[in-house]
Design an enzyme around this catalytic site. Structure first.
Site, short mmCIF file in Angstrom:
data_model
loop_
_atom_site.label_atom_id
_atom_site.label_comp_id
_atom_site.label_asym_id
_atom_site.label_seq_id
_atom_site.Cartn_x
_atom_site.Cartn_y
_atom_site.Cartn_z
N ASP A 15 7.74 52.84 -0.70
CA ASP A 15 8.25 52.53 -2.05
C ASP A 15 7.22 51.65 -2.73
O ASP A 15 6.02 51.69 -2.40
CB ASP A 15 9.59 51.75 -1.88
CG ASP A 15 10.52 51.87 -3.08
OD1 ASP A 15 10.23 51.25 -4.13
OD2 ASP A 15 11.52 52.59 -2.99
N HIS A 71 11.78 47.41 -7.50
CA HIS A 71 12.49 48.57 -6.93
C HIS A 71 12.42 48.55 -5.40
O HIS A 71 13.45 48.74 -4.72
CB HIS A 71 11.86 49.85 -7.50
CG HIS A 71 12.53 51.12 -7.12
ND1 HIS A 71 12.24 51.80 -5.96
CD2 HIS A 71 13.48 51.87 -7.76
CE1 HIS A 71 12.98 52.90 -5.90
NE2 HIS A 71 13.74 52.97 -6.98
N ASN A 168 17.39 61.96 -9.88
CA ASN A 168 18.32 61.56 -10.95
C ASN A 168 18.26 62.45 -12.18
O ASN A 168 18.43 61.99 -13.30
CB ASN A 168 18.03 60.11 -11.37
CG ASN A 168 18.05 59.15 -10.20
OD1 ASN A 168 18.84 59.32 -9.28
ND2 ASN A 168 17.19 58.17 -10.24
N SER A 240 18.11 56.36 -5.79
CA SER A 240 17.29 55.36 -5.09
C SER A 240 18.15 54.29 -4.43
O SER A 240 17.76 53.73 -3.40
CB SER A 240 16.35 54.64 -6.07
OG SER A 240 15.24 55.44 -6.38
#
Ligand code: CA
Ligand code: CA
Ligand code: CA
Length: 297
Positions: A15, A71, A168, A240
């Site tokens: 990530d 994130h 998404n 996520s």
């Protein structure tokens, strides 16, 4: 409530980086005993002083580079924010050890670096015997890559799950594949997002043959950095956020059932879910994650 000791279980966070000094994560971020910071690649893995993992985007050992790593920090908290410490939030697996493979930087990431990140964990497991159970992959983009498929397969050979966000865009991945969620490796679990009422989020990707199960992904509170290295919390939504619930559950299952193979863990997570109307025909299982079916006392 589950208090299984996850401290022998390691999870790779592929990530952005992780704010390892966050007051609700400190202690649950791995320190590499094989490569102290001395300017030398003591463990010979090709990365000099990878003391907490590696920043593949910046090609350096600083896996936390500021508030842009929100994130990755948020995802990490859902897996393993410290439980029972009286502050903030608790992750799914309270003491699991997080290892950062930062490959998303200010300009996104590359498939080449994603491959290196996956292989970084496979190498830690094969050469040092580190009990890496899963990598969390709350990201998407890029077309099909046989190189990345092969890297996930190498992880599979070494019993490391690859847990991936479905994405998404509100798309049916059976018709419109999206990678890495759509890779067909048997160690991959693709995760859709549901809300607190069990509804599939309107923007969640789905697919009756390509998305495995649903997990909470709407309004998820977790750890984030704030400027000047202040520890903070924020509520984010997305597949996520759903994905690290499944990754934390994989870690919890591994902690409760030492010696489980990746296939064992995947089977337990998928078969232990609760049948959920919004996921029927939209996922392989028609189920949402249910941790207690397999791991609660
Ligand atoms: Ca090294
Ligand atoms: Ca060193
Ligand atoms: Ca860096």
């Amino acid at each position: 409530m589950n208090r299984a000791d996850c401290s022998s279980v390691y999870v790779g966070i592929i990530d952005e980086g992780i704010m390892y000094s966050h007051s609700d994560l400190a202690g649950n971020v791995w320190t590499n005993p094989h490569d102290p910071v001395d300017g030398i690649d003591n463990d010979g893995n090709g990365y000099i002083d990878d003391i907490r993992g590696w920043d593949f985007a910046g090609n350096d050992n600083s896996v936390y580079d500021g508030t842009g790593d929100d994130h990755g920090t948020h995802v990490s908290g859902t897996v393993a924010a410290k439980g029972g410490n009286g502050i903030g939030v608790a992750g799914v697996c309270w003491t699991a050890q997080l290892i950062s493979a930062k490959f998303l930087g200010a300009n996104g990431g590359t498939t080449a670096n994603a491959i290196k990140a996956v292989d970084y964990f496979t190498d830690l497991k094969t050469r040092h015997g580190l009990n890496v159970v899963a990598t969390n992959n709350s990201w998407g983009g890029g077309g099909y890559s046989s190189g990345l498929f092969d890297a996930i397969q190498r992880a599979n050979t070494n019993n490391i799950l690859f847990i991936a966000a479905a994405g998404n865009s509100g798309l049916n991945l059976d018709v419109s594949p999206s990678y890495p969620a759509s890779y067909t490796n048997s160690n991959l679990i693709a995760v859709a997002a549901i809300d607190s009422k069990g509804n599939l989020a309107s923007w969640s990707n789905y697919g009756s043959t390509s998305v495995d199960l649903g997990a909470p992904g709407v309004g998820i509170l977790s750890t984030i950095p704030r400027k000047n290295n202040q520890s903070a919390y924020g509520s984010y939504s997305g597949t996520s956020m759903a994905t690290p619930h499944v990754t934390g559950a994989a870690a919890l299952y591994a902690a409760a059932h030492p010696g489980s193979s990746a296939a064992d863990i995947k089977k337990a997570l998928l078969s232990g879910g609760v049948q959920t109307g919004s996921l029927t025909g939209k996922t392989v299982t028609g189920r949402r994650l249910n941790i207690c079916s397999s791991s609660c006392p």
